[in-house]
Scaffold this motif. Structure first.
Motif, mmCIF file in Angstrom:
data_model
loop_
_atom_site.group_PDB
_atom_site.id
_atom_site.type_symbol
_atom_site.label_atom_id
_atom_site.label_comp_id
_atom_site.label_asym_id
_atom_site.label_seq_id
_atom_site.Cartn_x
_atom_site.Cartn_y
_atom_site.Cartn_z
ATOM 1 N N GLY A 1 0.798 -1.233 0.000
ATOM 2 C CA GLY A 1 0.000 0.000 0.000
ATOM 3 C C GLY A 1 0.823 1.271 0.000
ATOM 4 O O GLY A 1 0.307 2.334 -0.273
ATOM 5 N N GLN A 2 2.154 1.157 0.285
ATOM 6 C CA GLN A 2 2.937 2.400 0.410
ATOM 7 C C GLN A 2 3.023 3.194 -0.892
ATOM 8 O O GLN A 2 3.227 4.400 -0.856
ATOM 9 N N LEU A 3 2.841 2.517 -2.030
ATOM 10 C CA LEU A 3 2.843 3.248 -3.303
ATOM 11 C C LEU A 3 1.693 4.273 -3.300
ATOM 12 O O LEU A 3 1.800 5.335 -3.901
ATOM 13 N N ALA A 4 0.645 3.941 -2.573
ATOM 14 C CA ALA A 4 -0.505 4.842 -2.490
ATOM 15 C C ALA A 4 -0.085 6.203 -1.926
ATOM 16 O O ALA A 4 -0.606 7.241 -2.339
ATOM 17 N N ASP A 5 0.887 6.195 -1.000
ATOM 18 C CA ASP A 5 1.314 7.463 -0.383
ATOM 19 C C ASP A 5 2.078 8.339 -1.366
ATOM 20 O O ASP A 5 2.259 9.532 -1.125
ATOM 21 N N LYS A 6 2.554 7.752 -2.454
ATOM 22 C CA LYS A 6 3.320 8.527 -3.431
ATOM 23 C C LYS A 6 2.403 9.179 -4.480
ATOM 24 O O LYS A 6 2.840 9.964 -5.300
ATOM 25 N N VAL B 1 -3.998 8.423 -12.547
ATOM 26 C CA VAL B 1 -4.151 7.025 -12.107
ATOM 27 C C VAL B 1 -5.379 6.870 -11.215
ATOM 28 O O VAL B 1 -5.846 7.829 -10.600
ATOM 29 N N VAL B 2 -5.856 5.638 -11.185
ATOM 30 C CA VAL B 2 -6.808 5.236 -10.146
ATOM 31 C C VAL B 2 -6.183 4.015 -9.486
ATOM 32 O O VAL B 2 -5.736 3.088 -10.171
ATOM 33 N N ALA B 3 -6.095 4.042 -8.152
ATOM 34 C CA ALA B 3 -5.418 2.940 -7.457
ATOM 35 C C ALA B 3 -6.341 2.303 -6.434
ATOM 36 O O ALA B 3 -7.051 2.998 -5.712
ATOM 37 N N MET B 4 -6.301 0.982 -6.420
ATOM 38 C CA MET B 4 -7.016 0.241 -5.373
ATOM 39 C C MET B 4 -6.035 -0.032 -4.246
ATOM 40 O O MET B 4 -5.066 -0.767 -4.434
#
Ligand code: HPA
Length: 275
Positions: A35-40, A77-80
């Protein structure tokens, strides 16, 4: 209208109506501990799954349950942040609904990550493996009446994993000095880990890594013509004898995935930059 299409449309319309919606070109599915990619992501909207019509609840360990819209490496992007697994009790149709929502939002390419057990004895915990192909023991998500507005009844799976994206990832990894493995991902239903006999069997038939996800998303994405890139973090080595004292442990899996997740994030970001 087909009730399944209606459910997809309701979810997509909800997402499109949110302040901060930007039409995404890339969809990202972040697995256990990644999930850390979400913080970027430069987020313009963070939508809890519980607010999106017809989305399941994310119940899996290490899966947060947000749909994030924004930009990453300057690309929309859209991220799950967290995915739906079959072992959670969701139907395959419901578990893959977000992939079809991504298509409706405008996504052309899906980047997928997961944590997986290493079958290949050359692998080490913390390695990253590009998925070149898969063997699936999950029910096929396309079973049931074909939704022809998405794709054909019998979609080809010969080139499910995009060769151009794989070679791009290899170039990025070599530039950044990141070691990459490549191989075949075996998907089981879980939630129990594999027995040693299953591990030896999966290895014998050509599997390099084993997990409980990803393949249902890949099949659904390919059905509707999206390009797919997928990568596993080898979070543990699969036990192939009943003598082993190193038992599979879900917390170890998340810990290893978190560490290797940084390198995976760099490769995903690199793919976005160059595409
Ligand atoms: N088996 C199945 N799924 C997994 C594993 C494993 O060893 N590790 C992480 N996800």
């Amino acid at each position: 209208m087909d009730p399944k299409i209606l459910m997809i449309d309701q979810a997509a319309e909800y997402v499109k109506s949110q302040p901060g919606f930007v039409k995404p070109k890339f969809g990202i599915i972040l697995g256990s501990g990644l999930g850390q990619l979400a913080d970027k992501i430069d987020a313009t909207a963070v939508l809890p799954y519980s607010d999106i019509p017809n989305f399941c609840k994310a119940t899996a360990l290490g899966h947060k349950g947000n749909l994030i819209l924004g930009t990453l490496s300057g690309k929309p992007v859209v991220a799950m942040q967290g995915r739906f697994h079959y072992y959670e009790g969701h139907s395959m149709q419901n578990a893959t609904l977000p992939v079809r929502v991504m298509k409706k939002l405008g996504v052309e390419t899906v980047l997928i990550s997961n944590a997986a057990g290493g079958l290949n004895t050359d692998f080490k915990v913390g390695d990253l493996m590009i998925i070149e192909d898969h063997i699936s023991f999950l029910p096929n998500p396309l079973i049931g009446e074909n939704l022809s507005e998405f794709g054909e009844r019998f979609p080809d799976m010969t080139c499910a994993y995009d060769k151009a994206l794989i070679s791009q990832a290899e170039k990025i990894a070599s530039r950044l000095g990141i070691k990459l493995q490549k191989g075949v991902y075996v998907a089981g239903t879980g939630p129990s880990y594999e027995t040693p006999a299953e591990v030896r069997f999966f290895r014998m038939v050509g599997g390099d890594a084993v997990g409980m996800s990803t393949v249902h998303e890949v099949i659904t994405a390919r059905h509707c013509g999206m390009r797919v890139f997928a990568m596993s973090v080898i979070s543990n080595m699969s036990n192939d004898t009943t003598e082993s004292r190193v038992l599979n442990d879900a917390d170890d899996v998340i810990r290893a995935a978190n560490i290797a997740g940084e390198n995976m994030s760099a490769i995903f970001k690199g793919i976005l930059e160059y595409d």
